[in-house]
Design an enzyme around this catalytic site. Structure first.
Site, PDB file in Angstrom:
ATOM      1  N   HIS A   1      -3.610  -5.137   0.327  1.00 27.72           N
ATOM      2  CA  HIS A   1      -3.042  -5.690   1.566  1.00 27.72           C
ATOM      3  C   HIS A   1      -3.071  -7.223   1.540  1.00 27.72           C
ATOM      4  CE1 HIS A   1      -2.813  -1.942   3.942  1.00 27.72           C
ATOM      5  NE2 HIS A   1      -3.773  -1.561   3.125  1.00 27.72           N
TER       6      HIS A   1
ATOM      7  N   CYS B   1       0.835  -1.203   0.000  1.00 25.49           N
ATOM      8  CA  CYS B   1       0.000   0.000   0.000  1.00 25.49           C
ATOM      9  C   CYS B   1       0.874   1.259   0.000  1.00 25.49           C
ATOM     10  CB  CYS B   1      -0.991  -0.050   1.161  1.00 25.49           C
ATOM     11  SG  CYS B   1      -2.498   0.846   0.755  1.00 25.49           S
TER      12      CYS B   1
ATOM     13  N   GLU C   1      -1.513  -9.246   3.328  1.00 29.20           N
ATOM     14  CA  GLU C   1      -1.420  -9.817   4.682  1.00 29.20           C
ATOM     15  C   GLU C   1      -2.790 -10.171   5.252  1.00 29.20           C
ATOM     16  OE1 GLU C   1      -0.982  -6.686   3.861  1.00 29.20           O
ATOM     17  OE2 GLU C   1      -1.603  -5.284   5.425  1.00 29.20           O
TER      18      GLU C   1
HETATM   19  N1  GLN Z   1      -2.054   6.614   2.886  1.00 27.59           N
HETATM   20  C1  GLN Z   1      -2.134   5.910   1.669  1.00 27.59           C
HETATM   21  C2  GLN Z   1      -3.483   6.061   0.997  1.00 27.59           C
HETATM   22  O1  GLN Z   1      -4.428   6.464   1.619  1.00 27.59           O
HETATM   23  C3  GLN Z   1      -1.818   4.445   1.868  1.00 27.59           C
HETATM   24  C4  GLN Z   1      -2.782   3.740   2.746  1.00 27.59           C
HETATM   25  C5  GLN Z   1      -2.274   2.422   3.260  1.00 27.59           C
HETATM   26  O2  GLN Z   1      -1.075   2.164   3.274  1.00 27.59           O
HETATM   27  N2  GLN Z   1      -3.163   1.578   3.757  1.00 27.59           N
HETATM   28  O3  GLN Z   1      -3.626   5.765  -0.163  1.00 27.59           O
END
Ligand code: GLN
Length: 540
Positions: free
Chosen positions: A511, A384, A513
């Site tokens: 994600h 992410c 995970e």
């Molecule tokens: N802050 C970033 C976004 O909002 C990444 C979010 C995250 O890593 N879950 O896109």
């Protein structure tokens, strides 16, 4: 079985006794006997969901397929049961009140005074029965967050009392999890806090059926007898929950204490067969007898509270076991990383993961870390925000767009290689408004990602973010060697990037995970650990 049976898990004496793990372990044992089980958690805080809570305080926010932002205990439920959960599996006081108040405004209670009892408790009961009424489950395990006696959890405890009364003792039971402290000066385990806690529960009209007792030392028969006598439970319903080396031991420990047998007997359910825990045992055997060892750096913002990255840490445990490899995680605060320190901090690591996150702090450190692993050919996984940083790093240092950034960090950048989508810009509410939940990703044949996922082209992964890869820069970035290996087939949004001339450099917008379980370790983690092992081998 015709209709669902309900098991409630309450906690007393202190918080953090591990109700989630006990619930997940019991769920596992029942599932291993051939029953279908789901686990639900009620959280007594006013937030509608934990999405707006600080991970420092509350740990990771776990996202389900249907895009619910939930408590991290749901992650344990999924990792143990290998079954997806949903919004219905995590309900907060805020959500209950929100539902009741919305109904009140619609006029559904016209003429009535809306009260905690019966309106709030009825709404809680409706949510308890929602999963049972789906007809999909033999058992619904409901974990009540907080400790008995907290002002906040009272309506939930009252709802449990009512459900037990409504359904009768053959259909609903209460497990109370308490602590038996050890006084080293007296060299004794003490039962008094448990006695008080059960009295408190009794004062709300609930007699626990089973006591699960967290303890650092084995419970003697005398202690068990004392607990049984003073807490009105059968001797064989005093269950010892001794501290374990790993949470994955707990189902085996609960099996030894016959927690599942007691539950079945009390609910008058005939067991289909003995629990089949073969696969679980194989996993435990591999986990406890590693042949290899690697050290992987986890670069993040919330490293002082490892619960903030719970699912990542657990995914490494699954992937490590799969590879017969012990994975040591080195938690690194991205704020500590800059030009002068990066070599020192990352130098000896076998691989580096750059974690998800929000806000500006430490972002430059993440970018510096990625530059180092890219140039030094150290295996890299960016999740992410970690993937977004990899794109920024590449744009800055390979494409020489020196002020390239994500607009989260620098809204005025000339080169917003990571930017908010138009739809997101219109949103002003912060709660539940990110790109959340499961989305399809199409993987290009022949890419590393394609091989990692076992030569598949269509995958589903879970998201939680507002910012995206800016496709205006796609051609430029791909030409220079960072290619989009996976995209969303409907929107064209980039979901996976990977570097061509690098042994293992993968960034994912989603994600992975969140989908790793004991039964199905996530392929990205499995292959990443493998890459770390290969890197260790080749550099020794
Ligand atoms: N802050 C970033 C976004 O909002 C990444 C979010 C995250 O890593 N879950 O896109």
């Amino acid at each position: 079985m015709s209709s669902a049976k309900y098991i409630f898990v309450t906690g007393g004496v202190t918080s953090s006794l591990g109700k989630g793990i006990i619930s997940a372990s019991l769920g596992k044992l029942l599932q291993a006997r051939g029953f279908s089980v789901t686990i639900q958690k009620f959280d007594p805080y006013i937030n509608i969901d934990p999405g707006t809570l600080n991970p420092y305080e509350h740990g990771e926010c776990y996202v389900t397929d249907d895009g619910a932002e939930t408590d991290l205990d749901l992650g344990h439920y999924e990792r143990f049961l290998n079954e997806a959960t949903s919004q219905a599996n995590n309900i907060t006081t805020g959500r209950i009140y929100n539902n009741v108040i919305t109904k009140e405004r619609k006029g559904e209670y016209l003429g009535k005074t809306v009260q905690v009892v019966p309106h709030i408790t009825d709404e809680i009961k409706r949510n308890i029965f929602l999963l049972g009424d789906s007809g999909k489950y033999d058992f619904i395990i409901t974990e009540i967050g907080g400790s008995v006696g907290d002002i906040e959890s009272l309506p939930f405890v009252e709802a449990v009392r009512q459900v037990r009364w409504d359904l009768g003792s053959n259909n609903a039971l209460v497990i109370h999890l308490t602590l038996i402290p050890y006084l080293s000066a007296a060299k004794e385990l003490k039962t008094k806090p448990t006695q008080h806690s059960v009295k408190e529960l009794l004062s709300y009209g609930i007699q626990p059926d089973i006591l699960v007792c967290r303890t650092e030392h084995p419970l003697s028969i005398e202690i068990r007898k004392k607990l049984a006598l003073f807490c009105n439970v059968n001797l064989n319903s005093v269950i010892e929950a001794i501290d374990a080396d790993t949470i994955y031991d707990v189902p085996m420990l609960m099996r030894k204490e016959k927690l599942d047998e007691r539950v079945l007997a009390k609910l008058k359910v005939t067991a289909k067969h003995e629990p089949d825990l073969e696969q679980w045992k194989v996993f435990l055997g591999k986990l406890k007898n590693p042949i290899n060892e690697v050290t992987i750096g986890l670069v993040g913002k919330y490293v002082s509270l490892p619960d903030a990255y719970k699912s990542i840490a657990e995914a490494f445990i699954h992937a490590g076991a799969q590879n017969d490899c012990k994975v040591n995680l080195k938690w690194i605060s991205s704020e500590d990383i800059h030009k002068d320190t990066v070599e020192n901090i990352l130098g000896g690591l076998n691989a580096v993961l750059v974690a998800p996150g929000f806000g500006e702090r430490g972002l430059e450190g993440k970018i510096e870390a990625i530059k180092y692993v890219r140039e030094n050919k150290i295996p890299f996984l960016g999740i992410c925000l970690g993937m977004q940083c990899a794109v920024v790093e590449f744009a800055r240092h390979v494409l020489h767009l020196s002020d390239a950034s994500t607009t989260e960090l620098n809204p005025k950048t000339k080169h917003p290689v990571i930017d908010m989508m138009e739809e997101q810009k219109k949103i002003t509410n912060k709660g539940g408004t990110m790109r959340l939940g499961s989305y399809t990703c199409k993987i290009k044949k022949g890419t590393k990602a394609f091989h990692i996922y076992g030569d598949t082209t269509t995958i589903q992964e879970r998201h939680r973010h507002r910012y995206e890869f800016n496709n205006k820069y796609l051609d430029q970035i791909e030409e220079a060697g960072l290619r989009a290996a996976g995209t969303n087939p409907e929107t064209g949004l980039v979901e996976i990037v990977e570097l061509k001339d690098h042994p293992w450099f993968v960034g994912v917008q989603y994600h992975p995970e969140l989908k790793s379980t004991v039964q199905n370790p996530h392929p990205l983690f499995v292959k990443f650990v493998e890459a770390a092992m290969n890197n260790k081998k080749s550099s020794s």
